[in-house]
Scaffold this active site. Structure first.
Site, mmCIF file in Angstrom:
data_model
loop_
_atom_site.group_PDB
_atom_site.id
_atom_site.type_symbol
_atom_site.label_atom_id
_atom_site.label_comp_id
_atom_site.label_asym_id
_atom_site.label_seq_id
_atom_site.Cartn_x
_atom_site.Cartn_y
_atom_site.Cartn_z
ATOM 1 N N THR A 1 0.828 -1.210 0.000
ATOM 2 C CA THR A 1 0.000 0.000 0.000
ATOM 3 C C THR A 1 0.862 1.260 0.000
ATOM 4 O OG1 THR A 1 -1.726 -1.099 1.241
ATOM 5 C CG2 THR A 1 -1.582 1.284 1.534
ATOM 6 N N THR B 1 -4.938 1.827 -1.750
ATOM 7 C CA THR B 1 -4.564 0.410 -1.838
ATOM 8 C C THR B 1 -5.640 -0.415 -2.541
ATOM 9 O OG1 THR B 1 -3.781 -1.457 -0.494
ATOM 10 C CG2 THR B 1 -5.681 -0.265 0.337
ATOM 11 N N ARG C 1 -14.634 -7.265 2.083
ATOM 12 C CA ARG C 1 -13.659 -6.904 3.133
ATOM 13 C C ARG C 1 -13.074 -5.507 2.875
ATOM 14 N NH1 ARG C 1 -7.895 -5.483 3.361
ATOM 15 N NH2 ARG C 1 -7.144 -6.141 5.400
ATOM 16 N N THR D 1 0.817 0.613 6.916
ATOM 17 C CA THR D 1 0.789 -0.398 5.864
ATOM 18 C C THR D 1 0.861 -1.754 6.555
ATOM 19 O OG1 THR D 1 1.937 -1.227 3.894
ATOM 20 C CG2 THR D 1 3.305 -0.241 5.581
ATOM 21 N N GLY D 2 0.360 -2.773 5.870
ATOM 22 C CA GLY D 2 0.410 -4.103 6.466
ATOM 23 C C GLY D 2 -0.980 -4.659 6.706
ATOM 24 N N GLY E 1 -4.296 -4.988 7.676
ATOM 25 C CA GLY E 1 -5.250 -3.965 8.092
ATOM 26 C C GLY E 1 -6.026 -4.309 9.341
HETATM 27 C C1 SD4 Z 1 -4.971 -3.685 3.926
HETATM 28 N N1 SD4 Z 1 -3.296 -2.303 4.889
HETATM 29 O O1 SD4 Z 1 -5.868 -3.713 3.088
HETATM 30 C C2 SD4 Z 1 -3.769 -2.849 3.644
HETATM 31 C C3 SD4 Z 1 -2.764 -3.680 2.935
HETATM 32 C C4 SD4 Z 1 -1.412 -3.075 2.912
HETATM 33 O O2 SD4 Z 1 0.701 -3.016 2.223
HETATM 34 O O3 SD4 Z 1 -1.075 -2.156 3.561
HETATM 35 N N2 SD4 Z 1 -0.526 -3.560 2.196
HETATM 36 O O4 SD4 Z 1 -5.014 -4.351 4.958
#
Ligand code: SD4
Length: 329
Positions: A189, A207, A217, A240-241, A243
């Site tokens: 993201t 994202t 979702r 990021t990561g 969610g």
């Molecule tokens: C999510 N946070 O949809 C986002 C995914 C993401 O790097 O950050 N990817 O959960």
């Protein structure tokens, strides 16, 4: 009281200090007066370099941070080599590419879209929600109809790989009968924070979310306070990561609140990551990272696992910076 000590005693609850956030914010702006404001932009992951360059074109001519953070991430939204942002992103479990984005300015105005399909620039739709409606967040069909009504460009993914990868995933998933996973290979993201020459902060986040997520979702990225938060008196943060883990601790808001009570951006990101770690028994594959900037333009970043980095651009620097981390994969 010395700022760092106040943070340790107060925010972490190790002492009996009674907080006065206003006093702390006065303390911060007092410190900030002593040095000139330098425009700066930071954004998550390697694609941040190209995005920052576009944001910098706005900042370098004295433009506003809100314009910079929109223009910046628009670059990533149309970069088809990025498989986690925009219409080139990986689809959900039913093969649909659904997009999440949000934006927040120095006046605490914010706009967001989630589960939006077929629109080229979700971040600009989020900005239009902020500027032209009484609402903060529009989702799904409603967001799409709003975007069409506002004349935003429609776009379907031109990538054959999106469908091919999805078909392969469907086949493999059936064979393995397991849930989709988020990991360091399938997500990146873009979250961006900028401070302009007036010392105002804004942020953006966009994202396609967790690859092969359940239809419907929505992750942290379009949730104000989770994927992004800006308080122009204090600072800004984005995430990021995974969610779900970030939402669970209202991640970006948590980082900004820590800064409000005196933490540096680095200390604040570390505190939020450690809280995520505490709240989860199983950290397998659970990567989350934050970047943060305070009113002085100071920057910090931290993640659960190694591998997270961010791009930084200002008058003097254009570089990738490795974030600190709690543990190695
Ligand atoms: C999510 N946070 O949809 C986002 C995914 C993401 O790097 O950050 N990817 O959960």
């Amino acid at each position: 009281m010395e700022r760092r000590r106040f943070f340790k005693m107060g925010f972490l609850g190790l002492g009996v200090t009674v907080f006065n956030p206003k006093k702390i914010s006065e303390l911060i702006s007092h410190e900030e007066n002593s040095s000139a404001i330098v425009p700066r932009v930071v954004s998550t992951w390697n694609h941040g370099i190209a995005a920052n360059a576009a944001a910098w074109e706005v900042l370098m001519i004295g433009g506003k941070a809100i314009d910079a953070v929109e223009k910046g991430v628009m670059v990533t939204e149309v970069d088809l080599t990025n498989r986690s942002v925009g219409i080139g992103g990986r689809p959900d479990a039913s093969g649909h590419v659904t997009l999440d984005a949000c934006i927040m300015d120095d006046r605490s105005r914010c706009g967001s879209v989630a589960y939006l399909e077929g629109i080229k620039h979700p971040i600009s739709v989020a900005r239009a929600v902020m500027e032209t409606t009484q609402h903060v967040m529009l989702v799904g069909k409603g967001a799409y109809e709003f975007a069409c009504g506002q004349g935003f460009e429609k776009s379907k993914t031109p990538l054959k790989e999106v469908k091919d990868d999805w078909k392969k995933w469907v086949k493999e998933e059936k064979e393995k009968a397991k849930r989709p996973e988020i990991n360091h290979e399938n997500h990146d993201t873009i979250g961006m924070i900028a401070i302009d020459a007036q010392g105002n902060l804004s942020g953006s986040c966009t994202t396609s979310g967790w690859a092969y997520k359940m239809p419907g979702r929505v992750g942290d990225s379009p949730i104000i306070g989770a994927g992004l938060f800006v308080d122009n008196e204090v600072g800004a943060a984005c995430a990021t990561g995974l969610g779900e883990a970030i939402i669970r601790i209202a991640g970006s808001h948590t980082v900004v609140e820590a800064m409000r009570y005196g933490a540096s951006p680095q200390e604040a990101c570390e505190m939020a990551v450690k809280r995520i770690i505490e709240k989860h028994d199983d950290l397998t594959g659970l990567q989350c990272g934050f970047i943060a900037m305070n009113k002085k333009g100071e920057v910090g970043a931290y993640s659960v696992y190694n591998g997270f980095n961010y791009a930084l651009k200002d008058n003097e620097r254009e570089e990738m910076v490795d974030a600190g981390f709690d543990r190695s994969w």
